[in-house]
Design an enzyme around this catalytic site. Structure first.
Site, PDB file in Angstrom:
ATOM      1  N   LEU A 149     -19.071   4.128 -10.446  1.00 42.09           N
ATOM      2  CA  LEU A 149     -17.795   3.759  -9.741  1.00 42.09           C
ATOM      3  C   LEU A 149     -17.655   2.577  -8.961  1.00 42.09           C
ATOM      4  CD1 LEU A 149     -14.818   5.370  -9.311  1.00 42.09           C
ATOM      5  CD2 LEU A 149     -15.932   6.212  -7.307  1.00 42.09           C
ATOM      6  N   HIS A 185      -3.184   8.125   9.905  1.00 43.08           N
ATOM      7  CA  HIS A 185      -4.045   7.611   9.073  1.00 43.08           C
ATOM      8  C   HIS A 185      -5.376   8.399   8.920  1.00 43.08           C
ATOM      9  CE1 HIS A 185      -1.727   3.903  10.777  1.00 43.08           C
ATOM     10  NE2 HIS A 185      -1.639   3.879   9.545  1.00 43.08           N
ATOM     11  N   ASP A 211       0.839   3.857   1.373  1.00 43.59           N
ATOM     12  CA  ASP A 211       1.927   3.625   2.013  1.00 43.59           C
ATOM     13  C   ASP A 211       2.335   4.969   2.968  1.00 43.59           C
ATOM     14  OD1 ASP A 211       3.154   1.622   3.422  1.00 43.59           O
ATOM     15  OD2 ASP A 211       4.933   1.437   1.907  1.00 43.59           O
TER      16      ASP A 211
HETATM   17  C1  LIG Z   1     -12.313   2.997   5.704  1.00 39.91           C
HETATM   18  C2  LIG Z   1     -11.181   3.127   5.088  1.00 39.91           C
HETATM   19  C3  LIG Z   1     -10.890   2.489   3.750  1.00 39.91           C
HETATM   20  C4  LIG Z   1     -10.028   3.619   5.792  1.00 39.91           C
HETATM   21  C5  LIG Z   1      -8.680   3.643   5.239  1.00 39.91           C
HETATM   22  C6  LIG Z   1      -7.903   4.413   6.339  1.00 39.91           C
HETATM   23  C7  LIG Z   1      -6.305   4.369   5.820  1.00 39.91           C
HETATM   24  C8  LIG Z   1      -5.555   5.418   5.114  1.00 39.91           C
HETATM   25  C9  LIG Z   1      -5.626   3.295   5.933  1.00 39.91           C
HETATM   26  C10 LIG Z   1      -4.254   2.843   5.586  1.00 39.91           C
HETATM   27  C11 LIG Z   1      -3.930   1.570   6.474  1.00 39.91           C
HETATM   28  C12 LIG Z   1      -2.423   1.287   6.404  1.00 39.91           C
HETATM   29  C13 LIG Z   1      -2.053   0.272   7.264  1.00 39.91           C
HETATM   30  C14 LIG Z   1      -1.446   2.060   5.580  1.00 39.91           C
HETATM   31  C15 LIG Z   1      -0.158   1.533   5.346  1.00 39.91           C
HETATM   32  O1  LIG Z   1       0.589   2.804   6.191  1.00 39.91           O
HETATM   33  P1  LIG Z   1       1.431   2.641   7.324  1.00 39.91           P
HETATM   34  O2  LIG Z   1       0.413   2.668   8.497  1.00 39.91           O
HETATM   35  O3  LIG Z   1       1.901   1.107   7.119  1.00 39.91           O
HETATM   36  O4  LIG Z   1       2.572   3.486   7.622  1.00 39.91           O
HETATM   37  P2  LIG Z   1       4.016   3.567   7.343  1.00 39.91           P
HETATM   38  O5  LIG Z   1       4.131   3.044   6.001  1.00 39.91           O
HETATM   39  O6  LIG Z   1       4.482   4.809   7.627  1.00 39.91           O
HETATM   40  O7  LIG Z   1       4.578   2.732   8.260  1.00 39.91           O
END
Ligand SMILES: CC(C)=CCC/C(C)=C/CC/C(C)=C/COP(=O)(O)OP(=O)(O)O
Length: 299
Positions: free
Chosen positions: A171, A74, A57
């Site tokens: 893993l 992200h 998050d």
């Molecule tokens: C291929 C692969 C596994 C990629 C992963 C990339 C990645 C870090 C994805 C997280 C996606 C996500 C919606 C996270 C929540 O943070 P948020 O966007 O809701 O941010 P916030 O909590 O600040 O609103």
């Protein structure tokens, strides 16, 4: 001191011609690795988790606080994920699961969904290009969720990555996308029903009563059809940014999981936060085991 060492990541600029600087960078990197190995060795004296699940998050907030493009949050989040995977690998944690995209995330602004999906596709394809390295470290990659909800290109890339790493036995890295726990449970119920319908339609339907086809659906029946089948339940669930909800993540699998809610946003999550989460888990481990054993006895 420790924090700055752990978060320090050496990057060699092509313009750097100063040999002293290069030597210092190398020495610092070796020192950093040495300290990390020592900490892991000390941690291993206590009970180590087999499975850690992450709710990553705070990526958008990270981008907002740093005044960078929203999608960049992200991207940095993906780097934090790879670093956490490496730390878990060094610690001998065999199962890592991440909540990468919830089914509810499709309700976000379409441009945000599009850019997140593009990032997923790009990163999955990068992993595919590096399949030799992934296979060398014997890592199996799963995608848990309703893959039919993904665009064809993302789905095909995810399926290829799963197939390429399916035989690996080290893993196990499971990426939940597009996922939520309630649809995982509904999916499992539908699978059990379909399985029973299949048996009934076979010619030897007379003998099926003996196979339990008319009995109630059991927990074991559903367990077999969860995306997580064959994988132990998470010992620790870490949700960054201080949020304390599970948000429909692994509800079936987290009865005895230790929940941790560290303050940093996901892109800021580092080795020291992981170590702290494991230390907290080790502190409550006797109590968790006691509860687990009590539940087994009551069955
Ligand atoms: C291929 C692969 C596994 C990629 C992963 C990339 C990645 C870090 C994805 C997280 C996606 C996500 C919606 C996270 C929540 O943070 P948020 O966007 O809701 O941010 P916030 O909590 O600040 O609103």
């Amino acid at each position: 001191m420790l924090g700055s060492l752990m978060s320090y990541s050496p990057s060699v600029d092509s313009k750097t011609e100063n040999t002293d600087e290069l030597i210092a960078t190398g020495v610092l990197a070796s020192l950093q690795n040495f300290i990390r190995k020592c900490i892991v060795a000390v941690l291993s004296y206590g009970p180590m988790p087999k499975h850690i699940a992450f709710i990553m998050d705070g990526n958008r907030r990270y981008a907002k606080f740093r005044s960078i493009q929203e999608g960049s949050g992200h991207r940095v989040g993906f780097s934090a994920l790879i670093a956490s995977l490496l730390y878990c690998y060094e610690m001998g944690v065999k199962y890592i699961t991440v909540y990468a995209f919830s089914i509810d995330n499709f309700k976000r602004d379409p441009t945000e969904v599009k850019s997140l999906m593009e990032l997923m596709e790009e990163k999955i394809n990068e992993l595919l290009e590096n399949r030799n390295v992934i296979n060398k470290v014997n890592c199996k990659i799963n995608f848990w969720g309703n893959l039919d909800m993904l665009s064809k290109s993302v789905r095909v890339a995810a399926e290829k990555l799963m197939a390429t790493t399916a035989e690996n036995t080290g893993l196990v890295f499971s990426v939940c996308m597009p996922y939520n726990s309630t649809s995982e449970i509904v999916n499992a119920v539908n699978k059990v029903c379909a399985e029973r319908r299949d048996i009934l339609q076979r010619e030897d339907a007379d003998s099926v009563a003996n196979n339990g086809v008319y009995s109630d659906i059991s927990v074991a029946d559903l367990d077999r059809h969860m995306y997580s089948a064959g994988c132990p339940d998470p010992d620790i669930v870490i949700r960054t940014s201080g949020e304390t909800r599970l948000s429909n993540f692994l509800l079936w699998q987290t009865t005895f999981s230790h929940l941790q809610n560290p303050d940093p946003l996901w892109p800021e999550f580092s080795f020291k936060h992981l170590v702290w989460a494991i230390l907290q888990y080790q502190r409550v481990h006797p109590y968790i085991e006691q509860s687990r054993n009590l539940a087994k006895k009551q069955l």
